[in-house]
Design an enzyme around this catalytic site. Structure first.
Site, mmCIF file in Angstrom:
data_model
loop_
_atom_site.group_PDB
_atom_site.id
_atom_site.type_symbol
_atom_site.label_atom_id
_atom_site.label_comp_id
_atom_site.label_asym_id
_atom_site.label_seq_id
_atom_site.Cartn_x
_atom_site.Cartn_y
_atom_site.Cartn_z
ATOM 1 N N LYS A 166 39.461 -45.109 58.627
ATOM 2 C CA LYS A 166 39.222 -46.199 57.685
ATOM 3 C C LYS A 166 40.393 -47.165 57.767
ATOM 4 O O LYS A 166 41.553 -46.731 57.870
ATOM 5 C CB LYS A 166 39.125 -45.630 56.266
ATOM 6 C CG LYS A 166 37.957 -44.684 56.074
ATOM 7 C CD LYS A 166 36.678 -45.456 55.873
ATOM 8 C CE LYS A 166 35.502 -44.546 55.590
ATOM 9 N NZ LYS A 166 34.241 -45.284 55.448
ATOM 10 N N ASP A 191 36.433 -48.227 60.403
ATOM 11 C CA ASP A 191 35.472 -48.643 59.371
ATOM 12 C C ASP A 191 36.252 -49.358 58.272
ATOM 13 O O ASP A 191 37.184 -48.794 57.700
ATOM 14 C CB ASP A 191 34.751 -47.408 58.800
ATOM 15 C CG ASP A 191 33.648 -47.772 57.813
ATOM 16 O OD1 ASP A 191 33.436 -48.971 57.557
ATOM 17 O OD2 ASP A 191 32.986 -46.839 57.298
ATOM 18 N N GLU A 216 33.306 -51.000 62.139
ATOM 19 C CA GLU A 216 32.160 -50.880 61.220
ATOM 20 C C GLU A 216 32.410 -51.735 59.976
ATOM 21 O O GLU A 216 33.498 -51.695 59.395
ATOM 22 C CB GLU A 216 32.032 -49.393 60.849
ATOM 23 C CG GLU A 216 30.797 -49.037 60.065
ATOM 24 C CD GLU A 216 30.774 -47.529 59.729
ATOM 25 O OE1 GLU A 216 31.489 -46.733 60.371
ATOM 26 O OE2 GLU A 216 30.032 -47.168 58.808
ATOM 27 N N ASP A 241 26.933 -51.426 58.518
ATOM 28 C CA ASP A 241 26.605 -50.284 57.656
ATOM 29 C C ASP A 241 26.046 -50.851 56.340
ATOM 30 O O ASP A 241 24.828 -51.043 56.213
ATOM 31 C CB ASP A 241 27.881 -49.442 57.447
ATOM 32 C CG ASP A 241 27.715 -48.282 56.474
ATOM 33 O OD1 ASP A 241 26.626 -48.128 55.900
ATOM 34 O OD2 ASP A 241 28.677 -47.512 56.251
ATOM 35 N N LYS A 265 21.767 -44.835 57.731
ATOM 36 C CA LYS A 265 21.864 -43.779 56.716
ATOM 37 C C LYS A 265 20.543 -43.792 55.963
ATOM 38 O O LYS A 265 20.197 -44.821 55.363
ATOM 39 C CB LYS A 265 23.000 -44.074 55.723
ATOM 40 C CG LYS A 265 24.394 -44.028 56.319
ATOM 41 C CD LYS A 265 25.446 -44.340 55.269
ATOM 42 C CE LYS A 265 26.842 -44.347 55.878
ATOM 43 N NZ LYS A 265 27.883 -44.795 54.933
HETATM 44 O O1 LIG Z 1 29.978 -38.091 55.339
HETATM 45 C C1 LIG Z 1 30.858 -38.429 56.149
HETATM 46 O O2 LIG Z 1 31.451 -37.593 56.844
HETATM 47 C C2 LIG Z 1 31.214 -39.878 56.346
HETATM 48 C C3 LIG Z 1 32.015 -40.416 55.274
HETATM 49 C C4 LIG Z 1 32.118 -41.930 55.302
HETATM 50 O O3 LIG Z 1 32.663 -42.475 56.236
HETATM 51 C C5 LIG Z 1 31.592 -42.675 54.205
HETATM 52 C C6 LIG Z 1 31.176 -42.017 53.098
HETATM 53 C C7 LIG Z 1 30.850 -42.710 51.937
HETATM 54 C C8 LIG Z 1 31.003 -44.057 51.832
HETATM 55 C C9 LIG Z 1 31.734 -44.734 52.841
HETATM 56 O O4 LIG Z 1 33.086 -44.701 52.585
HETATM 57 C C10 LIG Z 1 31.456 -44.086 54.185
HETATM 58 C C11 LIG Z 1 31.064 -45.044 55.202
HETATM 59 O O5 LIG Z 1 31.229 -46.228 54.944
HETATM 60 O O6 LIG Z 1 30.522 -44.730 56.269
HETATM 61 MG MG LIG Z 2 30.761 -47.166 56.787
#
Ligand SMILES: O=C(O)CCC(=O)C1=CC=C[C@@H](O)C1C(=O)O
Ligand SMILES: [Mg+2]
Length: 371
Positions: A166, A191, A216, A241, A265
């Site tokens: 992140k 991301d 992302e 996303d 998702k």
């Molecule tokens: O479930 C996982 O392993 C991924 C986690 C993750 O990156 C995310 C989970 C929830 C919200 C976001 O922050 C996010 C994403 O943006 O993809």
């Molecule tokens: Mg994401």
């Protein structure tokens, strides 16, 4: 043939993550969610999981809005309509705008029930082909660079096929320089969860030096236009996303050139049926897709594994082992990534059993609706 559903049960669970997960917009320590059971009166039960968080920082939905939508609108629709196939669910829910995570939680349970009744795996019911899927890991924002490097090293040792970190303003270029210095050739992506604006274009151009698989969601969650401007001046592929809620959004992004990759998702797009429609369109247009995660327990992850077995899921998904987030998952066997691969179960439905003792342990309350 009819798909007779006699009962929907909502179970409210709360589970503590092993470590809190931090992004540019906040941290999650406890996961509150609904486990949905759909029964047919012949002994079959399908399971779904809601993915909304307590706070509306990822999309507008929350744990409370999901329950409100399910109880006051979606279940009453199910009580009035007859289904023949899980694909009908998104159509009958259409009069209710958005609220995709609420719809997806129920639809997921109905897809699982349908696959069990048919005696096929959920993957097969969706048109999946892969026997194993490649998976990566998402690492939240860490307190120190050393902790980040250590976590990456551990994930890499465990065999994950790509690492996602992140980023946010002030936690990006310097961090990536360190990561690339220590791990020059790992498959790496970032991301941003909408942490930047077009004013950051010059800054974001610097990402090109790190050979990233993608960035992302760099810009606003409700934008598709500005991402096109950004993608036209950076070499790093943009992946959307939060901006993608439907096939229509994907078509717009494709026409405008807003991204080269889509994170699918099921919860964000209203369920597996819409996820599959997006997949099919991306296959036709040769857009690479991968399956994102929402810190799900085993039920949600099992559904993601089934979805990721479809052919256009050409990039590793955020589908790590159960043990990544949970001391003990609510399914058995637990999900295990070996050498960055997860086997796609071929037993009927999601292919994992519910650990009822664990479910009871995390249960806050439950409510039953006759159909
Ligand atoms: O479930 C996982 O392993 C991924 C986690 C993750 O990156 C995310 C989970 C929830 C919200 C976001 O922050 C996010 C994403 O943006 O993809
Ligand atoms: Mg994401």
């Amino acid at each position: 043939m009819a798909l007779p559903i006699t009962e929907i049960k909502i179970k409210k669970l709360k589970m503590r993550l092993k470590h809190s997960f931090s992004t540019s917009f906040g941290s999650v320590k406890d996961k509150e969610f609904f486990l949905i059971e759909a029964r047919d009166g012949e002994g079959n039960c399908g399971y779904g999981e809601s993915v909304a968080f307590e706070v509306p920082w990822y999309t507008e939905e929350t744990v409370k809005t999901v329950f409100h939508m399910m109880e006051d609108y979606l279940i009453p629709i199910l009580q009035m309509e007859c289904l023949t196939h899980p694909q009908d669910v998104s159509n009958i829910f259409k009069p209710i705008k958005r609220n995709h995570m609420a719809k997806a939680a129920i639809e997921g349970a109905i897809w699982d029930l349908y696959a069990k009744r048919e005696g096929v795996s959920l993957a097969r019911a969706l048109g999946g082909e892969r026997k194993k899927i490649e998976v990566g890991i998402a690492i939240g924002i860490q307190p120190t660079i050393n902790e980040l490097l250590h976590t990456i090293d551990q994930a890499f040792q465990e065999g994950y096929k790509r690492i996602k970190i992140k980023i946010k303003p002030g936690y990006d270029i310097k961090v990536l320089r360190e990561v690339r210095w220590h791990f020059p050739s790992i498959p790496l992506m970032v991301d941003a969860n909408s942490a930047y604006t077009l004013d950051d274009i010059e800054h974001l151009k610097q990402l090109d030096e790190f050979d990233l698989m993608m960035i992302e969601q760099p810009l606003s969650d409700d934008d598709i236009m500005d991402h096109a401007k950004l993608q036209s001046v950076i070499h790093t592929p943009v992946c959307l996303d939060e901006s993608i809620h439907s096939l229509e959004d994907v078509k717009m992004a494709y026409e405008l050139g807003s991204c080269r990759i889509i994170n699918i998702k099921p919860g964000r797009v209203g369920g597996l049926t819409e996820a599959k429609r997006i997949h099919d369109y991306c296959k036709e247009k040769d857009i690479h897709v991968w399956c994102g995660g929402m810190l799900e327990t085993g039920v949600g992850r099992a559904q993601n594994i089934a979805l990721a077995s479809l052919p256009q899921f050409t990039l590793p998904g955020d589908i790590s082992s159960s043990s990544r987030y949970w001391e003990k998952d609510i399914i058995y066997p637990e999900i295990v990534a070996r050498n960055g691969m997860i086997e796609v179960p071929d037993q009927p439905g999601i292919g994992y059993q519910l650990d009822e003792e664990k479910v009871d342990h995390f249960l806050e309350w439950e409510k039953v609706y006759q159909l």
